[in-house]
Design an enzyme around this catalytic site. Structure first.
Site, PDB file in Angstrom:
ATOM      1  N   CYS A   2       0.830  -1.212   0.000  1.00 56.61           N
ATOM      2  CA  CYS A   2       0.000   0.000   0.000  1.00 56.61           C
ATOM      3  C   CYS A   2       0.861   1.258   0.000  1.00 56.61           C
ATOM      4  O   CYS A   2       1.954   1.272   0.552  1.00 56.61           O
ATOM      5  CB  CYS A   2      -0.879   0.032   1.232  1.00 56.61           C
ATOM      6  SG  CYS A   2      -1.961  -1.379   1.356  1.00 56.61           S
ATOM      7  N   ARG A  28       5.201   0.289  -5.937  1.00 56.55           N
ATOM      8  CA  ARG A  28       5.102  -0.553  -4.746  1.00 56.55           C
ATOM      9  C   ARG A  28       4.152  -1.733  -4.956  1.00 56.55           C
ATOM     10  O   ARG A  28       4.181  -2.696  -4.193  1.00 56.55           O
ATOM     11  CB  ARG A  28       4.611   0.273  -3.552  1.00 56.55           C
ATOM     12  CG  ARG A  28       5.577   1.346  -3.140  1.00 56.55           C
ATOM     13  CD  ARG A  28       4.940   2.300  -2.167  1.00 56.55           C
ATOM     14  NE  ARG A  28       4.696   1.716  -0.876  1.00 56.55           N
ATOM     15  CZ  ARG A  28       5.586   1.615   0.099  1.00 56.55           C
ATOM     16  NH1 ARG A  28       6.809   2.053  -0.095  1.00 56.55           N
ATOM     17  NH2 ARG A  28       5.273   1.078   1.247  1.00 56.55           N
ATOM     18  N   TRP A  75      -2.946  -2.581  -1.725  1.00 53.94           N
ATOM     19  CA  TRP A  75      -2.539  -3.926  -2.147  1.00 53.94           C
ATOM     20  C   TRP A  75      -3.310  -4.869  -1.237  1.00 53.94           C
ATOM     21  O   TRP A  75      -3.040  -4.927  -0.033  1.00 53.94           O
ATOM     22  CB  TRP A  75      -1.029  -4.084  -1.969  1.00 53.94           C
ATOM     23  CG  TRP A  75      -0.457  -5.319  -2.582  1.00 53.94           C
ATOM     24  CD1 TRP A  75      -0.066  -5.496  -3.876  1.00 53.94           C
ATOM     25  CD2 TRP A  75      -0.179  -6.559  -1.914  1.00 53.94           C
ATOM     26  NE1 TRP A  75       0.434  -6.762  -4.055  1.00 53.94           N
ATOM     27  CE2 TRP A  75       0.375  -7.439  -2.874  1.00 53.94           C
ATOM     28  CE3 TRP A  75      -0.349  -7.022  -0.616  1.00 53.94           C
ATOM     29  CZ2 TRP A  75       0.757  -8.737  -2.565  1.00 53.94           C
ATOM     30  CZ3 TRP A  75       0.033  -8.316  -0.311  1.00 53.94           C
ATOM     31  CH2 TRP A  75       0.579  -9.160  -1.291  1.00 53.94           C
ATOM     32  N   ASN A  99      -1.566   1.473   5.830  1.00 49.71           N
ATOM     33  CA  ASN A  99      -0.675   0.491   5.218  1.00 49.71           C
ATOM     34  C   ASN A  99      -0.263  -0.458   6.331  1.00 49.71           C
ATOM     35  O   ASN A  99       0.157   0.000   7.391  1.00 49.71           O
ATOM     36  CB  ASN A  99       0.545   1.230   4.630  1.00 49.71           C
ATOM     37  CG  ASN A  99       1.624   0.297   4.124  1.00 49.71           C
ATOM     38  OD1 ASN A  99       1.406  -0.911   4.021  1.00 49.71           O
ATOM     39  ND2 ASN A  99       2.784   0.852   3.806  1.00 49.71           N
ATOM     40  N   GLY A 100      -0.416  -1.764   6.122  1.00 48.65           N
ATOM     41  CA  GLY A 100      -0.026  -2.718   7.164  1.00 48.65           C
ATOM     42  C   GLY A 100      -1.124  -3.751   7.376  1.00 48.65           C
ATOM     43  O   GLY A 100      -2.065  -3.851   6.580  1.00 48.65           O
ATOM     44  N   GLU A 475      18.520 -16.550  -9.418  1.00 43.08           N
ATOM     45  CA  GLU A 475      18.050 -15.194  -9.705  1.00 43.08           C
ATOM     46  C   GLU A 475      17.442 -15.114 -11.119  1.00 43.08           C
ATOM     47  O   GLU A 475      16.423 -14.454 -11.320  1.00 43.08           O
ATOM     48  CB  GLU A 475      19.236 -14.221  -9.540  1.00 43.08           C
ATOM     49  CG  GLU A 475      18.953 -12.769  -9.861  1.00 43.08           C
ATOM     50  CD  GLU A 475      17.899 -12.100  -8.987  1.00 43.08           C
ATOM     51  OE1 GLU A 475      17.401 -12.730  -8.034  1.00 43.08           O
ATOM     52  OE2 GLU A 475      17.542 -10.956  -9.307  1.00 43.08           O
ATOM     53  N   LYS A 479      13.629 -13.923 -11.871  1.00 42.40           N
ATOM     54  CA  LYS A 479      13.313 -12.797 -12.764  1.00 42.40           C
ATOM     55  C   LYS A 479      12.298 -13.239 -13.820  1.00 42.40           C
ATOM     56  O   LYS A 479      11.357 -12.514 -14.113  1.00 42.40           O
ATOM     57  CB  LYS A 479      14.583 -12.287 -13.479  1.00 42.40           C
ATOM     58  CG  LYS A 479      15.580 -11.560 -12.610  1.00 42.40           C
ATOM     59  CD  LYS A 479      15.266 -10.099 -12.372  1.00 42.40           C
ATOM     60  CE  LYS A 479      14.608  -9.837 -11.065  1.00 42.40           C
ATOM     61  NZ  LYS A 479      15.298  -9.881  -9.831  1.00 42.40           N
ATOM     62  N   GLU A 482       8.801 -13.735 -12.221  1.00 40.19           N
ATOM     63  CA  GLU A 482       8.060 -12.581 -11.730  1.00 40.19           C
ATOM     64  C   GLU A 482       7.618 -11.621 -12.823  1.00 40.19           C
ATOM     65  O   GLU A 482       6.556 -11.030 -12.701  1.00 40.19           O
ATOM     66  CB  GLU A 482       8.793 -11.855 -10.597  1.00 40.19           C
ATOM     67  CG  GLU A 482      10.129 -11.291 -10.950  1.00 40.19           C
ATOM     68  CD  GLU A 482      10.815 -10.644  -9.753  1.00 40.19           C
ATOM     69  OE1 GLU A 482      10.157 -10.273  -8.778  1.00 40.19           O
ATOM     70  OE2 GLU A 482      12.050 -10.504  -9.812  1.00 40.19           O
ATOM     71  N   HIS A 498      19.486 -35.529  -9.899  1.00 33.95           N
ATOM     72  CA  HIS A 498      18.697 -35.921  -8.728  1.00 33.95           C
ATOM     73  C   HIS A 498      17.244 -35.514  -8.869  1.00 33.95           C
ATOM     74  O   HIS A 498      16.530 -35.416  -7.871  1.00 33.95           O
ATOM     75  CB  HIS A 498      19.325 -35.330  -7.460  1.00 33.95           C
ATOM     76  CG  HIS A 498      20.741 -35.783  -7.278  1.00 33.95           C
ATOM     77  ND1 HIS A 498      21.056 -37.059  -6.882  1.00 33.95           N
ATOM     78  CD2 HIS A 498      21.910 -35.149  -7.514  1.00 33.95           C
ATOM     79  CE1 HIS A 498      22.377 -37.174  -6.859  1.00 33.95           C
ATOM     80  NE2 HIS A 498      22.929 -36.027  -7.243  1.00 33.95           N
ATOM     81  N   LYS A 593       6.705  -3.898  -4.448  1.00 34.39           N
ATOM     82  CA  LYS A 593       8.132  -3.590  -4.360  1.00 34.39           C
ATOM     83  C   LYS A 593       8.613  -3.653  -2.927  1.00 34.39           C
ATOM     84  O   LYS A 593       9.707  -4.108  -2.639  1.00 34.39           O
ATOM     85  CB  LYS A 593       8.357  -2.185  -4.937  1.00 34.39           C
ATOM     86  CG  LYS A 593       9.810  -1.736  -4.948  1.00 34.39           C
ATOM     87  CD  LYS A 593      10.597  -2.497  -5.974  1.00 34.39           C
ATOM     88  CE  LYS A 593      12.068  -2.169  -5.966  1.00 34.39           C
ATOM     89  NZ  LYS A 593      12.851  -3.198  -6.653  1.00 34.39           N
TER      90      LYS A 593
HETATM   91  C1  F6R Z   1      12.672  -9.727  -6.879  1.00 37.06           C
HETATM   92  C2  F6R Z   1      12.580  -8.822  -5.764  1.00 37.06           C
HETATM   93  C3  F6R Z   1      12.224  -9.379  -4.443  1.00 37.06           C
HETATM   94  C4  F6R Z   1      12.984  -8.640  -3.338  1.00 37.06           C
HETATM   95  C5  F6R Z   1      12.509  -9.104  -1.962  1.00 37.06           C
HETATM   96  C6  F6R Z   1      13.263  -8.434  -0.841  1.00 37.06           C
HETATM   97  O1  F6R Z   1      13.057  -9.074  -8.054  1.00 37.06           O
HETATM   98  O2  F6R Z   1      12.772  -7.641  -5.910  1.00 37.06           O
HETATM   99  O3  F6R Z   1      12.443 -10.735  -4.371  1.00 37.06           O
HETATM  100  O4  F6R Z   1      14.344  -8.878  -3.485  1.00 37.06           O
HETATM  101  O5  F6R Z   1      11.140  -8.819  -1.830  1.00 37.06           O
HETATM  102  O6  F6R Z   1      13.111  -7.062  -0.889  1.00 37.06           O
HETATM  103  P1  F6R Z   1      14.122  -6.101  -0.143  1.00 37.06           P
HETATM  104  O7  F6R Z   1      15.430  -6.212  -0.804  1.00 37.06           O
HETATM  105  O8  F6R Z   1      13.519  -4.734  -0.288  1.00 37.06           O
HETATM  106  O9  F6R Z   1      14.170  -6.556   1.286  1.00 37.06           O
END
Ligand code: F6R
Length: 598
Positions: A2, A28, A75, A99-100, A475, A479, A482, A498, A593
């Site tokens: 949020c 976000r 959100w 927010n929360g 990673e 990517k 997501e 395995h 985010k």
């Molecule tokens: C993936 C991504 C998330 C963040 C995770 C932790 O691209 O961005 O997996 O890495 O939510 O977020 P932070 O780094 O803000 O603690």
């Protein structure tokens, strides 16, 4: 998650402040948006399911003649995304954005219902509005009602409240969710994050847990939950408003991929000696004395960077490093000893699980260090010591430049510890070459785009790597999942036999990460095994792999530099796969985010 925006003042059109702020918080992640303002002592609310652009369209003919206004992007946590569940929520004269997550909202709702209150939405937020309304009937001021109501809440919140009966006042409070106050000249702003404020002011104060801010057009006052005055530090933001614009790129993610060489330069700057042969870090001299085990804790991409940190710390600094996901660590009663150290890594510095893991370590009395990108974030302020990544604001939900700068900090840290006992000046000097290596890899974007154009309709993909490239395989898969919504797995190549090799057929692209090292031949065997089962191999390597269907060739670099180079093709590949599929690159569905709730 949020996003909150608030404005009180007479200089600006509140509609412009709210919409500009909300647009800058879109990164976000959210599913509905709303605004509220007071006009002639009456509350007006406009909200809708969907994007801020829809809200903007809804209010295009509405002129907001007001000096006090709130905005919110929601959100969904409690209750589906819908207009009725969107914020702001009004109960009588009280209007709230939040927010929360309020953990005890069901009990509170039951109690309030028994007292005759009714609820319009399925949200936990409406319970807050209701409690404040109830307290306002027996309190002298809005701040007093807010402080009393908040004592009944369990969970996390950042809230902003307005009251028809005190039309020249906004009250804000927070616990475990971020809130920043923007300070103008006879006008004040509120936001969940700096980008929402940057177009209006660079002077900010960060609200801490259990603090309240009382804003009028003339002043801001800070209080603790008992209503006692407290003083707060005002900080000047150094980012320019331009850093949060796309600067001609189609997406923030692409811009941020291209910003990586600069982000590395900024993060290196100040952390190396003049001759580039020693690492200097902003740490207390004795901080690492007697440290036995380092716990590396993070979520998502930051966890992948921490896994690279484990390889680096063990190899260069010869220190045992244990890695754990914050959400597991915080609930599994870890064995922590006196001389242990916890390093928490987070771009936003607000991730709920990472913050809770850090707090657990502090309660257990072990030293803590944070690697953060967001200045003065909750994690940055809670840790004993902090090293900042200087990636600048990262707006695309998929982390890119924050990731590579986190890897850089782990390099710097391991070499900083290593240099006490041995000569690592050559390895340190190599760090200064990363930006130019990265530029060379970025120049292959067109080639990577062409490869993506062949495979974007595939339903799944597998990434495999070994050693320090294994976290890059993880990673790469993250990517692709997501932003392109493609089922993807990252595997240490030695594990293929395995289980995952059963997935291989002529439809499966396997992205193989090969570096020219002692285990190159082992990786080659894995590639052969995939080809023998008719799998498609996209090789990212430092020399051509003849049997691969596609080759991306990277410059030859030292072992500790390789993660920087291999990060770029996996980021660009995911980006172009998403572009060809037509998915929302910067704001992928269901993602946020800043994950401020668990
Ligand atoms: C993936 C991504 C998330 C963040 C995770 C932790 O691209 O961005 O997996 O890495 O939510 O977020 P932070 O780094 O803000 O603690």
């Amino acid at each position: 998650m949020c996003g909150i925006v608030g404005y009180i003042g007479t200089f600006r059109d509140p509609k412009e402040v709210l919409l500009t702020g909300l647009k800058h918080l879109e990164y976000r992640g959210y599913d509905s948006a709303g605004v509220a303002w007071l006009e002639n002592g009456k509350t007006h609310i406009e909200k809708c399911k969907g994007k801020v652009a829809q809200l903007e369209n809804q209010i295009k003919n509405v002129s907001i003649k007001s000096t006090i206004a709130l905005g919110h992007t929601r959100w969904a946590t409690h209750g589906k995304p819908s207009t009725i569940n969107a914020h702001p929520h009004q109960v009588g004269n009280i209007t709230v954005v939040h927010n929360g997550i309020i953990e005890n909202y069901i009990e509170l709702k039951k109690e309030l219902r028994a007292q005759g209150y009714t609820f319009q939405s399925e949200t936990d937020t409406e319970v807050i509005a209701c409690l404040i309304k109830k307290e306002s009937e027996k309190s002298k001021t809005l701040e007093e009602s807010v402080q009393k109501a908040l004592r009944k809440l369990q969970g996390s919140y950042a809230i902003v409240v307005m009251n028809e009966l005190e039309p020249e006042k906004l009250v804000a409070a927070k616990k475990a969710s971020p809130l920043v106050i923007g300070i103008g000249k006879k006008e004040y702003f509120l936001a969940s994050d700096i980008p929402a404020l940057l177009s209006f002011t660079k002077q900010v104060a960060y609200l801490d847990d259990y603090e309240t801010a009382i804003l009028t057009p003339h002043r801001v006052e800070f209080q603790n939950m008992k209503g006692e005055h407290i003083s707060k530090k005002i900080t000047t933001i150094t980012w320019s408003a331009q850093t949060i614009e796309k600067a001609g790129f189609e997406h923030f993610m692409l811009k941020e991929i291209y910003e990586q060489p600069q982000a590395i330069i900024h993060t290196l700057s100040g952390n190396l000696s003049e001759n580039h042969d020693k690492v200097l870090l902003p740490l207390e001299e004795a901080f690492f004395n007697n440290v036995q085990t380092i716990y590396l804790i993070a979520c998502g991409t930051a966890w992948h960077a921490s896994l690279i940190g484990k390889y680096l710390l063990e190899k260069f600094a010869n220190i045992r490093a244990e890695i754990d996901l914050a959400s597991e660590f915080r609930y599994r009663n870890p064995i922590l000893k006196e001389n242990d150290l916890l390093i928490v890594t987070s771009q936003s510095g607000e991730t709920a699980d990472s913050l809770a893991a850090l707090q657990l370590a502090k309660e257990r009395g072990i030293k803590t260090l944070a690697i953060c990108n967001a200045k003065e974030s909750s994690i940055a302020r809670a840790a004993d010591q902090i090293i900042y990544t200087e990636a600048g604001p990262e707006i695309g939900v998929a982390s890119t430049k924050a990731f590579t700068t986190q890897i850089l900090i782990f390099n710097l840290l391991s070499l900083y510890l290593a240099q006490k006992n041995k000569n690592v000046s050559k390895e340190i000097l190599e760090l200064t070459k990363i930006p130019s290596y990265m530029e060379q890899v970025l120049s292959q974007a067109e080639k990577i785009k062409n490869i993506a154009s062949k495979y974007y309709q595939k339903l799944a993909a597998l990434y495999m790597g070994r050693d320090i490239l294994y976290p890059i395989a993880l990673e790469g898969a993250l990517k692709l999942k997501e932003i392109a919504y493609i089922q993807a797995h990252g595997y240490p190549a030695g594990e293929m036999k395995h289980g995952p090799i059963a997935l291989v057929d002529q439809e499966l692209p396997v992205i193989a990460l090969l570096q020219n090292d002692s285990i190159f031949e082992k990786m080659m065997s894995n590639v052969e095994e995939v080809k023998a089962r008719e799998g498609i191999v996209i090789a990212i390597s430092q020399k051509p792999i003849k049997i691969a269907d596609d080759n991306i060739i990277l410059p030859l670099a030292q072992w500790h530099i390789n993660p920087f180079l291999y990060s770029i093709p996996i980021q660009l590949f995911a980006y172009y796969m998403a572009r060809f599929k037509g998915t929302d690159v910067d704001q992928p569905r269901n993602l946020a985010k800043s994950v401020t709730v668990e």
